[in-house]
Enzyme design. Structure first.
Site, PDB file in Angstrom:
ATOM      1  N   ASP A   1       0.836  -1.200   0.000  1.00 13.55           N
ATOM      2  CA  ASP A   1       0.000   0.000   0.000  1.00 13.55           C
ATOM      3  C   ASP A   1       0.873   1.253   0.000  1.00 13.55           C
ATOM      4  O   ASP A   1       2.048   1.209   0.397  1.00 13.55           O
ATOM      5  CB  ASP A   1      -0.882   0.031   1.256  1.00 13.55           C
ATOM      6  CG  ASP A   1      -1.912  -1.082   1.244  1.00 13.55           C
ATOM      7  OD1 ASP A   1      -2.181  -1.634   0.163  1.00 13.55           O
ATOM      8  OD2 ASP A   1      -2.445  -1.393   2.335  1.00 13.55           O
TER       9      ASP A   1
HETATM   10  N1  URA Z   1      -1.471  -5.736   4.104  1.00  9.92           N
HETATM   11  C1  URA Z   1      -1.899  -4.440   4.034  1.00  9.92           C
HETATM   12  O1  URA Z   1      -2.924  -4.084   4.598  1.00  9.92           O
HETATM   13  N2  URA Z   1      -1.158  -3.578   3.312  1.00  9.92           N
HETATM   14  C2  URA Z   1       0.006  -3.908   2.707  1.00  9.92           C
HETATM   15  O2  URA Z   1       0.646  -3.052   2.082  1.00  9.92           O
HETATM   16  C3  URA Z   1       0.427  -5.245   2.803  1.00  9.92           C
HETATM   17  C4  URA Z   1      -0.321  -6.142   3.506  1.00  9.92           C
END
Ligand code: URA
Length: 234
Positions: free
Chosen positions: A106
């Site tokens: 993310d």
């Molecule tokens: N889980 C999440 O919520 N975000 C990420 O970037 C990776 C795993």
């Protein structure tokens, strides 16, 4: 990802427009080299990284690349984006536009991001059947307790996708910090799993993917090629 493997006669015919019959003549005359060796067998399987020449002219010469990047917060895991800097923008290498991301993070997640042009390798790392663990350090807004461990191990039902998450390992580091190992990569998976406890994730960092661990001294935004050992044993 679609397989890029093809039989040698078809491969040459598609790339050059020469009929398969005439490709056989080229092969019989020893005019085709594959990875430096004369190729005479039409059944030889060629992939995207086979080095192929005809009469010394390069038909295909693509090197596989495997890259470790220390992804910063605020950089998007995409190859193009209108609003944000992308992880590709952080790379300083000629082949960067041929690379794809092996398991996105993310925008506000930092840590280990892998990039490659080898579709078979990335598929192996990311498909849940191969059970490659992805280890994250998670900072929580509220205290955590032992009940989280069983909930992560049992899996959680995600109605939107109609799936139950695979067993995940949660280790408590301190009141507000956990280490979580996932065998898959569902959309916002860690945030949604802690969301079940109404406990917002305030910091998320990926430490490792399989046997590949982010170098402690790789500065934020920096990258390096993986070693042959890392590629083989990931
Ligand atoms: N889980 C999440 O919520 N975000 C990420 O970037 C990776 C795993």
């Amino acid at each position: 990802m679609e397989s890029k493997r093809a039989r040698l006669d078809r491969f040459i015919s598609v790339k050059t427009g020469v009929s398969k019959k005439n490709v056989r003549v080229l092969l019989a005359k020893g005019q085709v080299l594959v990875d430096g060796e004369i190729a005479r067998d039409i059944d030889l399987i060629i992939d995207e990284f086979s080095h192929v020449t005809i009469d010394g002219q390069i038909l295909q010469a693509c090197q596989p690349s495997y890259v470790m990047l220390h992804k910063p917060i605020g950089v998007v895991s995409a190859t193009v984006d209108d609003k944000h800097k992308t992880v590709i923008d952080l790379l300083d290498r000629d082949d960067k536009h041929s690379l794809h991301i092996v398991g996105r993070l993310d925008l506000n997640t930092s840590g280990l991001l892998l990039l490659t042009n080898d579709g078979r390798w990335s598929k192996k790392l990311m498909s849940p059947e191969h059970k490659v663990g992805k280890l994250y350090r998670v900072q929580l807004q509220n205290p955590i307790d032992e009940s989280y461990i069983a909930a992560f191990a049992n899996g959680m039902y995600f109605e939107y996708e109609d799936i139950t998450t695979l067993p995940a390992k949660l280790e408590i580091v301190d009141d507000h910090t956990a280490l979580v190992t996932l065998m898959e990569g569902r959309y916002h998976q860690i945030k949604r799993m802690f969301g079940r406890f109404r406990n917002p994730v305030i910091g998320l960092h990926r430490i490792s993917v399989g046997a590949i661990t982010l170098d402690a001294d790789l500065s934020v935004g920096a990258s390096r090629d993986l070693t042959a050992d890392e590629v083989l044993n990931a």
